[in-house]
Design an enzyme around this catalytic site. Structure first.
Site, PDB file in Angstrom:
ATOM      1  N   HIS A  90       0.849  -1.184   0.000  1.00 52.08           N
ATOM      2  CA  HIS A  90       0.000   0.000   0.000  1.00 52.08           C
ATOM      3  C   HIS A  90       0.893   1.245   0.000  1.00 52.08           C
ATOM      4  CE1 HIS A  90       0.324  -1.176   4.370  1.00 52.08           C
ATOM      5  NE2 HIS A  90       0.987  -0.047   4.307  1.00 52.08           N
TER       6      HIS A  90
HETATM    7  C1  T46 Z   1       3.500   0.113   6.606  1.00 51.59           C
HETATM    8  C2  T46 Z   1       3.993  -1.251   6.891  1.00 51.59           C
HETATM    9  C3  T46 Z   1       5.482  -1.313   6.976  1.00 51.59           C
HETATM   10  C4  T46 Z   1      -3.411  -0.459  13.788  1.00 51.59           C
HETATM   11  O1  T46 Z   1      -4.431  -0.636  14.462  1.00 51.59           O
HETATM   12  N1  T46 Z   1      -2.523   0.520  14.133  1.00 51.59           N
HETATM   13  C5  T46 Z   1      -1.383   0.747  13.437  1.00 51.59           C
HETATM   14  O2  T46 Z   1      -0.609   1.645  13.802  1.00 51.59           O
HETATM   15  C6  T46 Z   1      -1.112  -0.059  12.281  1.00 51.59           C
HETATM   16  C7  T46 Z   1       0.141   0.173  11.452  1.00 51.59           C
HETATM   17  C8  T46 Z   1      -2.033  -1.020  11.946  1.00 51.59           C
HETATM   18  N2  T46 Z   1      -3.155  -1.221  12.689  1.00 51.59           N
HETATM   19  C9  T46 Z   1      -4.083  -2.276  12.319  1.00 51.59           C
HETATM   20  C10 T46 Z   1      -4.784  -2.077  10.981  1.00 51.59           C
HETATM   21  C11 T46 Z   1      -5.001  -3.482  10.490  1.00 51.59           C
HETATM   22  O3  T46 Z   1      -6.209  -3.986  11.002  1.00 51.59           O
HETATM   23  O4  T46 Z   1      -3.343  -3.501  12.185  1.00 51.59           O
HETATM   24  C12 T46 Z   1      -3.858  -4.272  11.109  1.00 51.59           C
HETATM   25  C13 T46 Z   1      -2.739  -4.615  10.131  1.00 51.59           C
HETATM   26  O5  T46 Z   1      -2.350  -3.405   9.472  1.00 51.59           O
HETATM   27  P1  T46 Z   1      -1.752  -3.413   8.009  1.00 51.59           P
HETATM   28  O6  T46 Z   1      -2.454  -4.427   7.166  1.00 51.59           O
HETATM   29  O7  T46 Z   1      -1.735  -2.018   7.494  1.00 51.59           O
HETATM   30  O8  T46 Z   1      -0.264  -3.944   8.303  1.00 51.59           O
HETATM   31  P2  T46 Z   1       0.982  -4.031   7.331  1.00 51.59           P
HETATM   32  O9  T46 Z   1       2.030  -4.746   8.074  1.00 51.59           O
HETATM   33  O10 T46 Z   1       0.601  -4.545   5.997  1.00 51.59           O
HETATM   34  O11 T46 Z   1       1.432  -2.492   7.108  1.00 51.59           O
HETATM   35  C14 T46 Z   1       2.015  -1.777   8.164  1.00 51.59           C
HETATM   36  C15 T46 Z   1       1.553  -0.329   8.150  1.00 51.59           C
HETATM   37  O12 T46 Z   1       0.118  -0.285   8.108  1.00 51.59           O
HETATM   38  C16 T46 Z   1       2.081   0.432   6.970  1.00 51.59           C
HETATM   39  O13 T46 Z   1       1.918   1.814   7.195  1.00 51.59           O
HETATM   40  O14 T46 Z   1       4.162   0.901   5.964  1.00 51.59           O
HETATM   41  O15 T46 Z   1       3.437  -1.832   8.067  1.00 51.59           O
END
Ligand code: T46
Length: 138
Positions: free
Chosen positions: A52
């Site tokens: 993303h």
């Molecule tokens: C990025 C990469 C390196 C939260 O509740 N708080 C938070 O601060 C974050 C980052 C996520 N979440 C929740 C939202 C989703 O339900 O955790 C779940 C997994 O999040 P996401 O699918 O966005 O996770 P990644 O590992 O794909 O991405 C994250 C960051 O979102 C993104 O900004 O750069 O790590």
């Protein structure tokens, strides 16, 4: 912003006979004030994270343990950076598609972020990202 604006940061390392320590404070080492810290761990073999972009968020990504690779894509150019040292950070500017992959067993990805979590800041669809980049270029 392009992938060339995303740089490797050498973080301060305080060594001593018992091991190393890295301390990060606002106003030094990281080119933005940190409003949030999160970390990703227990990533299963073959699983990717990210895929993303963010409209406003700037981040610094650190492999505090183990190793992984980060694909950066500004809509026109791509590059892959391997992170495998706890005193090296990758500064990711806004508007970059990023994907984290090839996690080693036990890898821990620490992220310092410039803003609190805001789902409205995410672009999670690649075609939408390309349109966003195109529109930003005017
Ligand atoms: C990025 C990469 C390196 C939260 O509740 N708080 C938070 O601060 C974050 C980052 C996520 N979440 C929740 C939202 C989703 O339900 O955790 C779940 C997994 O999040 P996401 O699918 O966005 O996770 P990644 O590992 O794909 O991405 C994250 C960051 O979102 C993104 O900004 O750069 O790590």
């Amino acid at each position: 912003m392009t992938i060339y604006d995303c740089s490797i940061l050498e973080l301060p390392k305080v060594p001593n006979a018992a091991g190393n320590l890295t301390a990060l404070e606002n106003g030094s080492a990281i080119p933005f004030d940190t409003q949030r810290v999160y970390y990703i761990y227990d990533v299963k073999s073959g699983q990717d994270r990210g895929a993303h972009a963010h409209k406003e968020l700037e981040q610094c990504i650190v492999a505090v343990s183990g190793a992984f690779e980060v694909l950066l894509d500004d809509g026109q150019r791509k590059k892959v950076i391997r992170l495998d040292r706890p005193n090296i950070g990758l500064n990711v500017k806004p508007g970059m598609w990023r994907q984290l992959f090839n996690f080693s067993a036990g890898a821990v990805c620490l992220v310092l972020a410039s803003h609190p979590y805001d789902e409205d800041d995410y672009i999670r669809d690649y075609e939408e990202f390309q349109a966003y980049v195109h529109d930003s270029e005017g």
